[in-house]
Design a protein around this motif. Sequence first.
Motif, PDB file in Angstrom:
ATOM      1  N   MET A  53      11.757  48.914 -30.528  1.00  0.00           N
ATOM      2  CA  MET A  53      12.492  48.632 -29.298  1.00  0.00           C
ATOM      3  C   MET A  53      12.519  47.127 -29.050  1.00  0.00           C
ATOM      4  N   SER A  54      13.493  46.675 -28.305  1.00  0.00           N
ATOM      5  CA  SER A  54      13.660  45.263 -27.987  1.00  0.00           C
ATOM      6  C   SER A  54      12.950  44.908 -26.683  1.00  0.00           C
ATOM      7  N   TYR A  55      12.883  43.620 -26.410  1.00  0.00           N
ATOM      8  CA  TYR A  55      12.345  43.139 -25.133  1.00  0.00           C
ATOM      9  C   TYR A  55      13.092  43.792 -23.974  1.00  0.00           C
ATOM     10  N   GLU A  56      14.413  43.811 -24.074  1.00  0.00           N
ATOM     11  CA  GLU A  56      15.236  44.366 -23.005  1.00  0.00           C
ATOM     12  C   GLU A  56      14.917  45.846 -22.771  1.00  0.00           C
ATOM     13  N   GLU A  57      14.754  46.584 -23.856  1.00  0.00           N
ATOM     14  CA  GLU A  57      14.459  48.010 -23.719  1.00  0.00           C
ATOM     15  C   GLU A  57      13.096  48.235 -23.061  1.00  0.00           C
ATOM     16  N   TYR A  58      12.092  47.433 -23.436  1.00  0.00           N
ATOM     17  CA  TYR A  58      10.789  47.558 -22.773  1.00  0.00           C
ATOM     18  C   TYR A  58      10.882  47.132 -21.315  1.00  0.00           C
ATOM     19  N   SER A  59      11.635  46.075 -21.056  1.00  0.00           N
ATOM     20  CA  SER A  59      11.795  45.598 -19.674  1.00  0.00           C
ATOM     21  C   SER A  59      12.425  46.651 -18.773  1.00  0.00           C
ATOM     22  N   GLU A  60      13.282  47.499 -19.347  1.00  0.00           N
ATOM     23  CA  GLU A  60      14.003  48.501 -18.567  1.00  0.00           C
ATOM     24  C   GLU A  60      13.252  49.828 -18.440  1.00  0.00           C
ATOM     25  N   LEU A  61      12.145  49.990 -19.175  1.00  0.00           N
ATOM     26  CA  LEU A  61      11.361  51.221 -19.035  1.00  0.00           C
ATOM     27  C   LEU A  61      10.778  51.291 -17.628  1.00  0.00           C
ATOM     28  N   PRO A  62      10.915  52.426 -16.953  1.00  0.00           N
ATOM     29  CA  PRO A  62      10.357  52.537 -15.600  1.00  0.00           C
ATOM     30  C   PRO A  62       8.850  52.260 -15.584  1.00  0.00           C
ATOM     31  N   ASP A  63       8.440  51.400 -14.679  1.00  0.00           N
ATOM     32  CA  ASP A  63       7.033  51.071 -14.439  1.00  0.00           C
ATOM     33  C   ASP A  63       6.320  50.392 -15.615  1.00  0.00           C
ATOM     34  N   PHE A  64       7.031  50.019 -16.683  1.00  0.00           N
ATOM     35  CA  PHE A  64       6.367  49.430 -17.847  1.00  0.00           C
ATOM     36  C   PHE A  64       5.671  48.111 -17.493  1.00  0.00           C
ATOM     37  N   ARG A  65       6.356  47.265 -16.766  1.00  0.00           N
ATOM     38  CA  ARG A  65       5.780  45.976 -16.382  1.00  0.00           C
ATOM     39  C   ARG A  65       4.528  46.178 -15.513  1.00  0.00           C
ATOM     40  N   GLN A  66       4.593  47.115 -14.602  1.00  0.00           N
ATOM     41  CA  GLN A  66       3.437  47.401 -13.745  1.00  0.00           C
ATOM     42  C   GLN A  66       2.270  47.951 -14.570  1.00  0.00           C
ATOM     43  N   LYS A  67       2.570  48.784 -15.563  1.00  0.00           N
ATOM     44  CA  LYS A  67       1.522  49.295 -16.450  1.00  0.00           C
ATOM     45  C   LYS A  67       0.871  48.148 -17.215  1.00  0.00           C
ATOM     46  N   CYS A  68       1.666  47.175 -17.646  1.00  0.00           N
ATOM     47  CA  CYS A  68       1.111  45.998 -18.327  1.00  0.00           C
ATOM     48  C   CYS A  68       0.171  45.238 -17.393  1.00  0.00           C
ATOM     49  N   GLN A  69       0.583  45.064 -16.155  1.00  0.00           N
ATOM     50  CA  GLN A  69      -0.255  44.359 -15.181  1.00  0.00           C
ATOM     51  C   GLN A  69      -1.599  45.058 -15.003  1.00  0.00           C
ATOM     52  N   VAL A  70      -1.573  46.373 -14.889  1.00  0.00           N
ATOM     53  CA  VAL A  70      -2.807  47.147 -14.718  1.00  0.00           C
ATOM     54  C   VAL A  70      -3.689  47.021 -15.961  1.00  0.00           C
ATOM     55  N   MET A  71      -3.080  47.104 -17.152  1.00  0.00           N
ATOM     56  CA  MET A  71      -3.839  46.986 -18.404  1.00  0.00           C
ATOM     57  C   MET A  71      -4.491  45.619 -18.551  1.00  0.00           C
ATOM     58  N   LEU A  72      -3.844  44.590 -18.043  1.00  0.00           N
ATOM     59  CA  LEU A  72      -4.336  43.218 -18.225  1.00  0.00           C
ATOM     60  C   LEU A  72      -5.441  42.828 -17.251  1.00  0.00           C
ATOM     61  N   GLN A  73      -5.521  43.478 -16.107  1.00  0.00           N
ATOM     62  CA  GLN A  73      -6.494  43.068 -15.103  1.00  0.00           C
ATOM     63  C   GLN A  73      -7.925  43.025 -15.650  1.00  0.00           C
ATOM     64  N   PRO A  74      -8.395  44.036 -16.390  1.00  0.00           N
ATOM     65  CA  PRO A  74      -9.764  43.938 -16.934  1.00  0.00           C
ATOM     66  C   PRO A  74      -9.932  42.787 -17.932  1.00  0.00           C
ATOM     67  N   MET A  75      -8.859  42.433 -18.632  1.00  0.00           N
ATOM     68  CA  MET A  75      -8.934  41.324 -19.592  1.00  0.00           C
ATOM     69  C   MET A  75      -9.159  39.996 -18.858  1.00  0.00           C
ATOM     70  N   ILE A  76      -8.430  39.804 -17.781  1.00  0.00           N
ATOM     71  CA  ILE A  76      -8.572  38.590 -16.976  1.00  0.00           C
ATOM     72  C   ILE A  76      -9.980  38.537 -16.383  1.00  0.00           C
ATOM     73  N   GLN A  77     -10.461  39.674 -15.907  1.00  0.00           N
ATOM     74  CA  GLN A  77     -11.816  39.729 -15.354  1.00  0.00           C
ATOM     75  C   GLN A  77     -12.861  39.396 -16.417  1.00  0.00           C
ATOM     76  N   GLN A  78     -12.653  39.863 -17.641  1.00  0.00           N
ATOM     77  CA  GLN A  78     -13.592  39.542 -18.725  1.00  0.00           C
ATOM     78  C   GLN A  78     -13.605  38.048 -19.008  1.00  0.00           C
ATOM     79  N   ILE A  79     -12.439  37.452 -19.106  1.00  0.00           N
ATOM     80  CA  ILE A  79     -12.365  36.009 -19.378  1.00  0.00           C
ATOM     81  C   ILE A  79     -13.080  35.233 -18.284  1.00  0.00           C
ATOM     82  N   GLN A  80     -12.821  35.595 -17.038  1.00  0.00           N
ATOM     83  CA  GLN A  80     -13.479  34.926 -15.918  1.00  0.00           C
ATOM     84  C   GLN A  80     -14.998  35.112 -15.965  1.00  0.00           C
TER      85      GLN A  80
END
Length: 153
Positions: A53-80
């Motif tokens: 799939m392309s960037y555009e197709e992932y961008s258009e998936l419902p809630d995909f961006r929000q799922k990425c945000q949720v997945m990344l939060q523990p990573m940011i916390q680990q780095i901190q």
Amino acid sequence: MSHCILNQNAVIHGWERARGAFPFAIELLSRGIALIQLPCPEFLVLGGNRPPMSYEEYSELPDFRQKCQVMLQPMIQQIQAYQAENYHYLGVIGINESPNCSISGQRGVLMEEFFAKCQEAQLSTNYLEVPTWYSEQDQGAFHEQLQLFLERG
């Protein structure tokens, strides 16, 4: 670092460029550099048998961006948390031209969210990208780019 750098099993079947992990990741570990593996939103949301799939197709998936945000939060916390313990954070390693993990050019969806979260948390945004031509058999001049990344970090 992008998930597939340490686990090529997460990429689209037939697109693997190494057995298991990329050789440079193994080199980093052997040098005593600890690695934090980012989640693979493509695998976690669509599974291993997903179509390309392309960037555009992932961008258009419902809630995909929000799922990425949720997945990344523990990573940011680990780095901190590591920085609070006086560990040195070198930066992030992505995958050039990936719809989620590209950093330069058209930034991938996951990396857009990662860099936004880094900015919010006032974390360094030093980065390196694995070129599209890099493979277990052809590492080319990537080793020099890796050394520059490590020196900048």
